[in-house]
Design a protein around this motif. Structure first.
Motif, PDB file in Angstrom:
ATOM      1  N   GLY A  19       0.802  -1.223   0.000  1.00  0.00           N
ATOM      2  CA  GLY A  19       0.000   0.000   0.000  1.00  0.00           C
ATOM      3  C   GLY A  19       0.827   1.262   0.000  1.00  0.00           C
ATOM      4  N   ILE A  20       2.006   1.207  -0.591  1.00  0.00           N
ATOM      5  CA  ILE A  20       2.895   2.366  -0.655  1.00  0.00           C
ATOM      6  C   ILE A  20       2.731   3.025  -2.025  1.00  0.00           C
ATOM      7  N   ALA A  21       2.453   4.328  -2.035  1.00  0.00           N
ATOM      8  CA  ALA A  21       2.255   5.059  -3.288  1.00  0.00           C
ATOM      9  C   ALA A  21       3.429   5.996  -3.541  1.00  0.00           C
ATOM     10  N   LEU A  22       3.736   6.218  -4.823  1.00  0.00           N
ATOM     11  CA  LEU A  22       4.785   7.139  -5.222  1.00  0.00           C
ATOM     12  C   LEU A  22       4.188   8.257  -6.059  1.00  0.00           C
ATOM     13  N   LYS A  28      11.278  15.446  -7.883  1.00  0.00           N
ATOM     14  CA  LYS A  28      11.555  14.799  -6.601  1.00  0.00           C
ATOM     15  C   LYS A  28      10.561  13.671  -6.410  1.00  0.00           C
ATOM     16  N   LEU A  29      11.056  12.499  -6.064  1.00  0.00           N
ATOM     17  CA  LEU A  29      10.211  11.331  -5.862  1.00  0.00           C
ATOM     18  C   LEU A  29       9.678  11.335  -4.430  1.00  0.00           C
ATOM     19  N   ILE A  30       8.367  11.298  -4.284  1.00  0.00           N
ATOM     20  CA  ILE A  30       7.711  11.337  -2.975  1.00  0.00           C
ATOM     21  C   ILE A  30       7.131   9.959  -2.679  1.00  0.00           C
ATOM     22  N   VAL A  31       7.423   9.435  -1.505  1.00  0.00           N
ATOM     23  CA  VAL A  31       6.920   8.136  -1.072  1.00  0.00           C
ATOM     24  C   VAL A  31       5.823   8.371  -0.039  1.00  0.00           C
ATOM     25  N   ASP A  32       4.624   7.875  -0.321  1.00  0.00           N
ATOM     26  CA  ASP A  32       3.502   7.974   0.604  1.00  0.00           C
ATOM     27  C   ASP A  32       3.316   6.602   1.250  1.00  0.00           C
ATOM     28  N   ASP A  33       3.703   6.516   2.519  1.00  0.00           N
ATOM     29  CA  ASP A  33       3.688   5.247   3.242  1.00  0.00           C
ATOM     30  C   ASP A  33       2.950   5.416   4.572  1.00  0.00           C
ATOM     31  N   ARG A  37       5.264   0.818   6.081  1.00  0.00           N
ATOM     32  CA  ARG A  37       5.668  -0.523   5.669  1.00  0.00           C
ATOM     33  C   ARG A  37       6.905  -0.510   4.776  1.00  0.00           C
ATOM     34  N   LEU A  38       7.544   0.644   4.640  1.00  0.00           N
ATOM     35  CA  LEU A  38       8.734   0.752   3.802  1.00  0.00           C
ATOM     36  C   LEU A  38       9.930   0.153   4.537  1.00  0.00           C
ATOM     37  N   THR A  39      10.486  -0.888   3.972  1.00  0.00           N
ATOM     38  CA  THR A  39      11.652  -1.551   4.580  1.00  0.00           C
ATOM     39  C   THR A  39      12.936  -0.942   4.015  1.00  0.00           C
ATOM     40  N   PRO A  40      14.064  -1.179   4.661  1.00  0.00           N
ATOM     41  CA  PRO A  40      15.340  -0.700   4.115  1.00  0.00           C
ATOM     42  C   PRO A  40      15.622  -1.258   2.714  1.00  0.00           C
ATOM     43  N   ILE A  41      15.220  -2.499   2.461  1.00  0.00           N
ATOM     44  CA  ILE A  41      15.431  -3.099   1.132  1.00  0.00           C
ATOM     45  C   ILE A  41      14.605  -2.358   0.090  1.00  0.00           C
ATOM     46  N   LEU A  42      13.345  -2.050   0.405  1.00  0.00           N
ATOM     47  CA  LEU A  42      12.511  -1.303  -0.527  1.00  0.00           C
ATOM     48  C   LEU A  42      13.037   0.108  -0.733  1.00  0.00           C
ATOM     49  N   ASP A  43      13.510   0.730   0.339  1.00  0.00           N
ATOM     50  CA  ASP A  43      14.075   2.072   0.228  1.00  0.00           C
ATOM     51  C   ASP A  43      15.274   2.073  -0.725  1.00  0.00           C
ATOM     52  N   ARG A  44      16.154   1.088  -0.579  1.00  0.00           N
ATOM     53  CA  ARG A  44      17.317   0.984  -1.486  1.00  0.00           C
ATOM     54  C   ARG A  44      16.867   0.731  -2.920  1.00  0.00           C
ATOM     55  N   ALA A  45      15.844  -0.105  -3.094  1.00  0.00           N
ATOM     56  CA  ALA A  45      15.357  -0.405  -4.440  1.00  0.00           C
ATOM     57  C   ALA A  45      14.733   0.839  -5.082  1.00  0.00           C
ATOM     58  N   ILE A  46      14.027   1.637  -4.298  1.00  0.00           N
ATOM     59  CA  ILE A  46      13.459   2.887  -4.827  1.00  0.00           C
ATOM     60  C   ILE A  46      14.581   3.801  -5.282  1.00  0.00           C
ATOM     61  N   ARG A  47      15.633   3.907  -4.476  1.00  0.00           N
ATOM     62  CA  ARG A  47      16.774   4.744  -4.862  1.00  0.00           C
ATOM     63  C   ARG A  47      17.455   4.177  -6.114  1.00  0.00           C
ATOM     64  N   ALA A  52      13.980   5.266 -13.384  1.00  0.00           N
ATOM     65  CA  ALA A  52      12.886   4.542 -14.047  1.00  0.00           C
ATOM     66  C   ALA A  52      11.547   4.944 -13.437  1.00  0.00           C
ATOM     67  N   LEU A  53      11.517   5.134 -12.124  1.00  0.00           N
ATOM     68  CA  LEU A  53      10.286   5.544 -11.455  1.00  0.00           C
ATOM     69  C   LEU A  53       9.897   6.964 -11.860  1.00  0.00           C
ATOM     70  N   LEU A  54      10.872   7.858 -11.972  1.00  0.00           N
ATOM     71  CA  LEU A  54      10.596   9.230 -12.392  1.00  0.00           C
ATOM     72  C   LEU A  54      10.103   9.290 -13.833  1.00  0.00           C
ATOM     73  N   CYS A  55      10.644   8.407 -14.679  1.00  0.00           N
ATOM     74  CA  CYS A  55      10.239   8.379 -16.086  1.00  0.00           C
ATOM     75  C   CYS A  55       8.875   7.745 -16.275  1.00  0.00           C
ATOM     76  N   SER A  56       8.455   6.925 -15.312  1.00  0.00           N
ATOM     77  CA  SER A  56       7.167   6.248 -15.441  1.00  0.00           C
ATOM     78  C   SER A  56       6.036   7.251 -15.234  1.00  0.00           C
ATOM     79  N   SER A  57       4.901   6.933 -15.752  1.00  0.00           N
ATOM     80  CA  SER A  57       3.717   7.776 -15.568  1.00  0.00           C
ATOM     81  C   SER A  57       3.124   7.455 -14.206  1.00  0.00           C
ATOM     82  N   LEU A  58       3.570   8.174 -13.214  1.00  0.00           N
ATOM     83  CA  LEU A  58       3.157   7.869 -11.848  1.00  0.00           C
ATOM     84  C   LEU A  58       1.674   8.131 -11.609  1.00  0.00           C
TER      85      LEU A  58
END
Length: 152
Positions: A19-22, A28-33, A37-47, A52-58
């Motif tokens: 249920g985490i939205a970007l 600037k990439l904003i994480v709505d959590d 539920r954001l884990t360190p592994i997910l945080d690293r993966a977002i970074r 790719a996340l910025l280029c995607s149609s969020l």
């Protein structure tokens, strides 16, 4: 999620499941959590997948992912995948996002029945669904509705 190196597909799937939205504001990439539920592994993966996340149609992508997450029938998932294919054709999402949506939908399809006819009665009673069926014996429509269904 046993590895520290998540693919874009795995990242988006985990974001939806948790249920985490970007969103973006001025590059600037904003994480709505809200459930934290954001884990360190997910945080690293977002970074790692930031570009790719910025280029995607969020705007379009999260709506489609949410539709997959709340689908109660496999039929609904098929419609979401069709909408995702249309969004790809209209350049509203990327090929990577479409592949991610399809993977999430495939995982979700293993958790839910394909149609109301495949659903156990106790699950239907809590599903919020309603189905209109034409009875040949009565020669009229009969409405089957879950306990919590909202009928217009």
């Amino acid at each position: 999620m046993s590895t520290d190196c998540l693919t874009f597909e795995q990242l988006t799937q985990q974001l939806v499941l948790r249920g985490i939205a970007l969103s973006t504001i001025n590059e600037k990439l904003i994480v709505d959590d809200p459930a934290e539920r954001l884990t360190p592994i997910l945080d690293r993966a977002i970074r790692q997948h930031r570009e790719a996340l910025l280029c995607s149609s969020l705007a379009e992508f999260p709506k489609l992912l949410f539709a997959v997450k709340v689908a109660s029938l496999g039929e609904d998932l098929e419609r979401v995948v069709e909408k995702a294919e249309e969004a790809l054709a209209a350049s509203k999402i990327s090929t990577t996002e479409l592949e991610s949506l399809v993977a999430v939908a495939a995982a979700r399809s293993r958790q839910i029945p394909y149609s109301v006819e495949d659903m156990p009665l106790d699950q239907f009673a809590q599903s919020g669904l309603a189905r209109r069926v034409h009875s040949r014996v009565l020669d009229e429509d009969v409405l089957f509705a879950a306990d919590n269904a909202q009928i217009p």
